[in-house]
Design an enzyme around this catalytic site. Structure first.
Site, PDB file in Angstrom:
ATOM      1  N   CYS A 168       0.815  -1.228   0.000  1.00 40.68           N
ATOM      2  CA  CYS A 168       0.000   0.000   0.000  1.00 40.68           C
ATOM      3  C   CYS A 168       0.843   1.270   0.000  1.00 40.68           C
ATOM      4  CB  CYS A 168      -0.957  -0.031   1.176  1.00 40.68           C
ATOM      5  SG  CYS A 168      -2.011  -1.485   1.099  1.00 40.68           S
ATOM      6  N   HIS A 307      -1.928   8.532   5.406  1.00 39.80           N
ATOM      7  CA  HIS A 307      -2.310   7.202   4.934  1.00 39.80           C
ATOM      8  C   HIS A 307      -3.738   6.921   5.412  1.00 39.80           C
ATOM      9  CE1 HIS A 307      -1.571   3.374   3.161  1.00 39.80           C
ATOM     10  NE2 HIS A 307      -1.725   2.710   4.286  1.00 39.80           N
ATOM     11  N   GLU A 318      -0.316   6.120  13.110  1.00 43.36           N
ATOM     12  CA  GLU A 318       0.133   7.219  12.256  1.00 43.36           C
ATOM     13  C   GLU A 318       0.108   8.549  13.014  1.00 43.36           C
ATOM     14  OE1 GLU A 318      -2.004   7.464   8.554  1.00 43.36           O
ATOM     15  OE2 GLU A 318      -0.530   8.820   7.697  1.00 43.36           O
ATOM     16  N   LYS A 339      -9.092   8.997   1.972  1.00 41.49           N
ATOM     17  CA  LYS A 339      -9.656   7.643   1.861  1.00 41.49           C
ATOM     18  C   LYS A 339     -11.115   7.577   2.293  1.00 41.49           C
ATOM     19  CE  LYS A 339      -5.445   4.823   1.975  1.00 41.49           C
ATOM     20  NZ  LYS A 339      -4.346   5.758   2.254  1.00 41.49           N
ATOM     21  N   HIS A 344      -9.598   2.557   0.332  1.00 41.67           N
ATOM     22  CA  HIS A 344      -8.165   2.263   0.302  1.00 41.67           C
ATOM     23  C   HIS A 344      -7.821   1.624  -1.040  1.00 41.67           C
ATOM     24  CE1 HIS A 344      -4.171   1.497   1.221  1.00 41.67           C
ATOM     25  NE2 HIS A 344      -4.262   0.728   2.288  1.00 41.67           N
ATOM     26  N   PHE A 403       1.586  -3.164   3.940  1.00 42.19           N
ATOM     27  CA  PHE A 403       1.759  -4.446   4.617  1.00 42.19           C
ATOM     28  C   PHE A 403       3.204  -4.891   4.371  1.00 42.19           C
ATOM     29  CE2 PHE A 403      -2.923  -6.085   4.591  1.00 42.19           C
ATOM     30  CZ  PHE A 403      -3.209  -5.246   5.642  1.00 42.19           C
TER      31      PHE A 403
END
Lengths: 415, 78
Positions: A168, A307, A318, A339, A344, A403
């Site tokens: 991602c 993110h 975050e 998002k 996502h 990930f």
């Protein structure tokens, strides 16, 4: 050090089609999530998704080309065509680069999965009909480097051509590496960005089994980054492509400059396959490296396109990472997660969010985080909700965490 | 040579491969129609679904045109 500027922007996303449409989409704060008929038909445990609206690859690319390509390559080609046109490197609707030496134009594309739909449709076909009925197109359609390769075939860009996978964070990593390749002298121009089209029954089921997807069935509130009631992300699909160029090359051809890629940072959590460390671990390093690389002071960064996936773990970690890096300066950073609108988009996220951060910088306008109603008290950040906010910006930051614990951060300055 | 088979090829090539229908004649080579070797293998898979006849790799070696492929299918249909 060679300065690298952004001279073209292209995007196809759940927020909208094309730069203006997508930008207006995130400014509106209207979510792109909807109950997905295909997922419903397959009976997946989660049926919400953020699709690119009204996209017909046969009409866009011609049946002869579209049938040979996976959906992720369709999206990449559309975004690349827009970015090249926006950069003034092509004429009209043509895709061939005519206003730069194509041998000095590289391609760097990030994708987390590659041809997910091709895997999902061809493997059952192989099991049912047998090895002699397997499509000869399976390999070229599925390979994750096909998007980059196809962009070159269509544009005739013959510079270095590569694919990067940091899950991602891949879209952001591609912009980082594209910039560095230009700095190395390997090319004058890079077509760089990220793409993902991984909304399949298999991937949605697997993400659901991980507990990564929201269980909220209401599209209007499902993707809600930083909200106290967030419980997972909504899967999305998109492509975001930018044209990167050495400032010298851009000046020589009189190109319009939209931003400078001022800083880039990358790191690993070295912690867990999917979870971030509570304190934001590797994200701290990536953000710090990007800011240091830019040569800016902490107080110069006025905006973060986070993110912000809407998962409980990501958003909290975050927030901590940002405060660890910026300390008291954190309060001067206006944060959003687009998002809430786009869901996502995995390997595309870092690229489309870089584009939104650049748009915020250009227009002095920060999109709201859609569906954020009650900000989690643990998220100690100034997050925009409700309406877009006008802010004069000196420099902006975009963060991406993949990930595998792979993190990327980019800092953009006005051109 | 069967007109039905030519119709089948026209349908497959135009619908699945996006080839303009007017270009599809018995004399047209697959290369001229914009199909490469991968497309031709894919074509045989669709053809099998429509006609029940599967042209194997080795049978494709001297197949260049639509007419060549039709002749092979007719041969196999006996």
């Amino acid at each position: 050090m060679t300065q690298v500027v952004v001279t073209g922007l292209g995007i196809i996303s759940p927020a909208g089609r094309g730069l203006d449409d997508a930008w207006n989409g995130v400014l509106s704060g209207r979510t792109g999530a909807a109950v997905d008929p295909k997922l419903t038909e397959m009976g997946t445990p989660v049926t919400l998704a953020c699709r690119v609206p009204d996209f017909d690859p046969d009409a866009e690319l011609g049946r002869g080309s579209s049938r040979r390509l996976d959906r992720f390559t369709h999206l990449a080609c559309i975004a690349a065509r827009e970015a090249l046109h926006h950069a003034g490197l092509t004429d009209g609707d043509e895709e061939t680069i005519v206003h730069a030496d194509p041998d000095r134009v590289g391609v760097m594309i990030g994708s987390g999965i590659g041809g997910a739909e091709t895997w999902a449709s061809e493997y059952p076909n192989y099991l049912e009909k047998g090895p002699k009925r397997t499509s000869p197109m399976f390999v070229p359609k599925m390979l994750s480097n096909t998007a980059a390769g196809t962009i070159a075939i269509r544009s005739h860009a013959r510079g270095p051509n590569m694919t990067v996978n940091t899950a991602c964070a891949a879209g952001a990593s591609a912009i980082h590496l594209g910039r560095d390749m230009i700095r190395s002298g390997a090319a004058d121009v890079f077509i760089a960005g990220g793409v993902e089209a991984g909304i399949t029954g298999l991937s949605v089921s697997a993400f659901a089994q991980m507990g990564a997807l929201t269980k909220n069935p209401d599209p209007a509130t499902a993707s809600r980054p930083f909200d106290v009631d967030r419980d997972g992300f909504v899967i999305g699909e998109a492509a975001g492509i930018v044209v990167l160029e050495s400032a010298e090359h851009a000046a020589a051809r009189g190109a319009t400059r939209y931003a400078t890629v001022a800083g880039a940072g990358a790191s690993a959590d070295a912690f867990h396959a999917t979870a971030p460390p509570d304190d934001g671990g590797g994200a701290v390093l990536a953000i710090r490296r990007a800011v240091e690389d830019s040569g800016l002071a902490l107080g110069d960064i006025g905006h973060l396109n986070a993110h912000g996936t809407s998962t409980p773990l990501n958003d909290a970690a975050e927030s901590k990472a940002l405060r660890t890096v910026f300390g008291a300066y954190t309060d001067g950073i206006v944060v959003t997660s687009t998002k809430g609108v786009t869901g996502h988009t995995l390997g595309a996220a870092g690229a489309i969010e870089s584009i939104f951060a650049i748009q915020a910088l250009r227009h002095g306008l920060i999109p709201p985080t859609a569906n954020l109603v009650n900000q989690d008290p643990e998220i100690d950040l100034d997050v925009v909700s409700g309406e877009a906010r006008e802010v004069h910006l000196q420099a902006v930051l975009s963060t991406s965490m993949g990930f595998g614990g792979q993190n990327a951060a980019l800092v953009f300055l006005p051109a | 040579m069967s007109d039905d088979l030519l119709g089948t090829f026209k349908a497959i090539l135009s619908e699945e491969f996006g080839v303009p229908e007017d270009d599809i004649t018995k004399d047209a080579t697959f290369e001229a129609l914009g199909l490469d070797s991968l497309d031709v293998v894919e074509l045989t898979l669709v053809l099998e679904e429509k006609t029940g006849v599967k042209l194997e790799d080795e049978e494709l070696e001297d197949v260049r045109s639509v007419g060549d492929a039709i002749a092979k299918v007719e041969e196999k249909q006996g």
